[in-house]
Write an enzyme that holds these catalytic residues in place. Sequence first.
Site, PDB file in Angstrom:
ATOM      1  N   CYS A 298      31.617   8.385  22.999  1.00  0.00           N
ATOM      2  CA  CYS A 298      32.424   7.913  21.871  1.00  0.00           C
ATOM      3  C   CYS A 298      33.771   7.361  22.334  1.00  0.00           C
ATOM      4  CB  CYS A 298      32.595   9.011  20.840  1.00  0.00           C
ATOM      5  SG  CYS A 298      33.113  10.557  21.533  1.00  0.00           S
ATOM      6  N   GLU A 396      31.637  -1.010  17.773  1.00  0.00           N
ATOM      7  CA  GLU A 396      31.187  -0.049  18.774  1.00  0.00           C
ATOM      8  C   GLU A 396      29.760  -0.392  19.190  1.00  0.00           C
ATOM      9  OE1 GLU A 396      30.640   4.096  17.523  1.00  0.00           O
ATOM     10  OE2 GLU A 396      31.579   4.658  19.410  1.00  0.00           O
TER      11      GLU A 396
HETATM   12  P1  NAP Z   1      24.403   9.062  13.317  1.00  0.00           P
HETATM   13  O1  NAP Z   1      23.382   8.255  12.641  1.00  0.00           O
HETATM   14  O2  NAP Z   1      25.755   9.126  12.739  1.00  0.00           O
HETATM   15  O3  NAP Z   1      23.817  10.502  13.508  1.00  0.00           O
HETATM   16  C1  NAP Z   1      24.547  11.632  13.928  1.00  0.00           C
HETATM   17  C2  NAP Z   1      23.924  12.863  13.320  1.00  0.00           C
HETATM   18  O4  NAP Z   1      23.989  12.795  11.884  1.00  0.00           O
HETATM   19  C3  NAP Z   1      22.441  12.991  13.630  1.00  0.00           C
HETATM   20  O5  NAP Z   1      22.115  14.361  13.754  1.00  0.00           O
HETATM   21  C4  NAP Z   1      21.824  12.369  12.416  1.00  0.00           C
HETATM   22  O6  NAP Z   1      20.514  12.721  12.149  1.00  0.00           O
HETATM   23  C5  NAP Z   1      22.711  12.886  11.317  1.00  0.00           C
HETATM   24  N1  NAP Z   1      22.644  12.079  10.094  1.00  0.00           N
HETATM   25  C6  NAP Z   1      22.210  10.808   9.928  1.00  0.00           C
HETATM   26  N2  NAP Z   1      22.347  10.424   8.637  1.00  0.00           N
HETATM   27  C7  NAP Z   1      22.879  11.474   7.975  1.00  0.00           C
HETATM   28  C8  NAP Z   1      23.272  11.703   6.618  1.00  0.00           C
HETATM   29  N3  NAP Z   1      23.153  10.766   5.696  1.00  0.00           N
HETATM   30  N4  NAP Z   1      23.792  12.904   6.299  1.00  0.00           N
HETATM   31  C9  NAP Z   1      23.948  13.861   7.221  1.00  0.00           C
HETATM   32  N5  NAP Z   1      23.591  13.711   8.509  1.00  0.00           N
HETATM   33  C10 NAP Z   1      23.065  12.534   8.888  1.00  0.00           C
HETATM   34  O7  NAP Z   1      24.591   8.594  14.781  1.00  0.00           O
HETATM   35  P2  NAP Z   1      23.465   8.340  15.841  1.00  0.00           P
HETATM   36  O8  NAP Z   1      22.190   7.896  15.247  1.00  0.00           O
HETATM   37  O9  NAP Z   1      23.458   9.546  16.684  1.00  0.00           O
HETATM   38  O10 NAP Z   1      24.146   7.145  16.621  1.00  0.00           O
HETATM   39  C11 NAP Z   1      24.466   5.942  15.956  1.00  0.00           C
HETATM   40  C12 NAP Z   1      25.842   5.483  16.342  1.00  0.00           C
HETATM   41  O11 NAP Z   1      26.799   6.527  16.132  1.00  0.00           O
HETATM   42  C13 NAP Z   1      25.995   5.177  17.793  1.00  0.00           C
HETATM   43  O12 NAP Z   1      25.493   3.931  18.101  1.00  0.00           O
HETATM   44  C14 NAP Z   1      27.475   5.315  17.958  1.00  0.00           C
HETATM   45  O13 NAP Z   1      28.102   4.133  17.538  1.00  0.00           O
HETATM   46  C15 NAP Z   1      27.861   6.418  17.041  1.00  0.00           C
HETATM   47  N6  NAP Z   1      28.034   7.711  17.713  1.00  0.00           N
HETATM   48  C16 NAP Z   1      29.278   8.222  17.839  1.00  0.00           C
HETATM   49  C17 NAP Z   1      29.465   9.443  18.479  1.00  0.00           C
HETATM   50  C18 NAP Z   1      30.780  10.074  18.641  1.00  0.00           C
HETATM   51  O14 NAP Z   1      30.903  11.024  19.389  1.00  0.00           O
HETATM   52  N7  NAP Z   1      31.803   9.647  17.957  1.00  0.00           N
HETATM   53  C19 NAP Z   1      28.392  10.124  18.997  1.00  0.00           C
HETATM   54  C20 NAP Z   1      27.119   9.583  18.838  1.00  0.00           C
HETATM   55  C21 NAP Z   1      26.956   8.390  18.185  1.00  0.00           C
HETATM   56  P3  NAP Z   1      19.319  11.931  12.869  1.00  0.00           P
HETATM   57  O15 NAP Z   1      18.740  12.999  13.654  1.00  0.00           O
HETATM   58  O16 NAP Z   1      18.466  11.407  11.793  1.00  0.00           O
HETATM   59  O17 NAP Z   1      19.878  10.837  13.695  1.00  0.00           O
END
Ligand code: NAP
Length: 492
Positions: A298, A396
């Site tokens: 991140c 990002e």
């Molecule tokens: P994400 O979609 O935000 O998911 C993070 C977590 O939240 C996962 O466990 C996800 O479940 C869950 N989630 C998804 N939709 C939700 C909802 N509506 N309500 C509650 N929880 C929900 O992120 P990602 O798929 O891991 O990655 C996508 C993008 O996030 C990356 O490309 C990056 O830009 C960003 N990211 C940022 C950080 C950081 O540390 N700031 C870390 C990882 C990713 P699922 O198991 O369904 O995915």
Amino acid sequence: MDIPELAKRAIRERMLVDGQWRDAQSGASFAVYNPATGLEIARLPCAGEPEVDAAVQAARAALRQPGWAGMTPYARERLICRLADLIEANADELAQLETLNQGKLLQWSQAIEVGGSVQWLRYMAGWATKIEGSTFDVSLPMPPGTRYRTSTHRVPVGVVGAIVPWNFPLAMAIWKIAPALACGCTVVLKPAEETPLTALRLAELALEAGFPPGVLNVLTGDGSTGAALVRHPGVDKITFTGSTEVGRLIGAQCGRDIRRVALELGGKSPVVVLDDVDVETAVQGAAGAIFFNHGQVCTAGSRLYIARSKYDRVVADLASVANATVLGSGFDGQAQMGPMVSAGHRDRVMQLAASGAAEGAELLAGGVRGDGPGYFVRPTVIANPDNKPLTLVREEVFGPVLVAMPFDDLDQVLKDANDSVYGLGASVWTNRMDQAQRAIDALEAGTVWVNTHNLVDPNMPFGGFKASGLGREHGRSAIDAYTELKSVCIAY
Ligand code: NAP
Ligand code: MG
């Protein structure tokens, strides 16, 4: 590639709720893959409302059980230390499992996922016995002759719903679980659907360490599982790490419910290299800032601003570093970079990388998929000499894609560095103290590094300015985050 024996033995294919392994009532399940091969390695239940409810009820009940609520801080400290010991005793297995599921290099699984988790647990265990309030004086004049004794007390916030991403699966879970347990909370953890395996083994080790059933529950599932957890009225606090997009949804829901919430979201972190830095230091620093963990960080240093006198040489050398990088499975000792976590994420990274050239920047390295069946993306360097307002400067990527710009003036580059909705991390590279201090003052970021990047420590607060989040993890801030402040006023 066959699954390494140790990792295979550690795979669990059910959820852990109230100390029991269970499936989803609906029968729904999902596959988990090895991103280095694209092959399925496990199939897990997808938790729906009934399982979310069972886990939250278990966590609520555990909160009141004398076995947990009545435990002294010292006993909690001992339990958390025991969990750290068990992780250490099973370090090879957990590191292999993480590399198998997440794709990262085994050395990083060992050092960060496992080593970091042990360090964070031991650090937070120490806090359990050091939680304190304060005494203070009040000026209440009535009734005449009455005196008052007033103080604050910190009490556990209650049931914590922890939702974590796939980039550092075990470490991110521990960043939330360790302080929550130190404070006497109970936890329902929802790992990312791509990377749930180490969380399940962790919860099993917590039972072995002696945590009462229900204190740590793990629900496997997708975004709908996370959303059900966020909506559940039995959850006192949601702590989330992930995308800003999902963070907004969670923040809005918690706002409606007046539920406590902490959000650790995205970033577009700038790396600013001043002209007194030698080319080799700049190249090594910038490459480490963006390519570490395959760019899936991140705080990844994804925008590079280089003093114009060094610009040409630094970008040319960065392109050489990228071109020479050996891609491969995290288990391959020769590999310097592993795959993206999933096919979908690889495609998104490729699309964003392609936007650079399409919008008039220069592709110097990468921009293509790596060889083989896994989800590989070649490290990518894009030169943006005219400072065009590219998508890549704003959005990002969360992958190994760097965009580089030259600059002439420190004040102007600090403005450019701050010209982002995000404010998670930033680094400035210089040996000139006055310039470094000016940059520290100006940069809008939760963490500002000088002559380093991406470093975190359990004692150093971490979190975002602006759309990068709400709240701070680590250090004393983490203890504040998992406790409520109660004021007590005694008349006598
Ligand atoms: P994400 O979609 O935000 O998911 C993070 C977590 O939240 C996962 O466990 C996800 O479940 C869950 N989630 C998804 N939709 C939700 C909802 N509506 N309500 C509650 N929880 C929900 O992120 P990602 O798929 O891991 O990655 C996508 C993008 O996030 C990356 O490309 C990056 O830009 C960003 N990211 C940022 C950080 C950081 O540390 N700031 C870390 C990882 C990713 P699922 O198991 O369904 O995915
Ligand atoms: Mg997701």
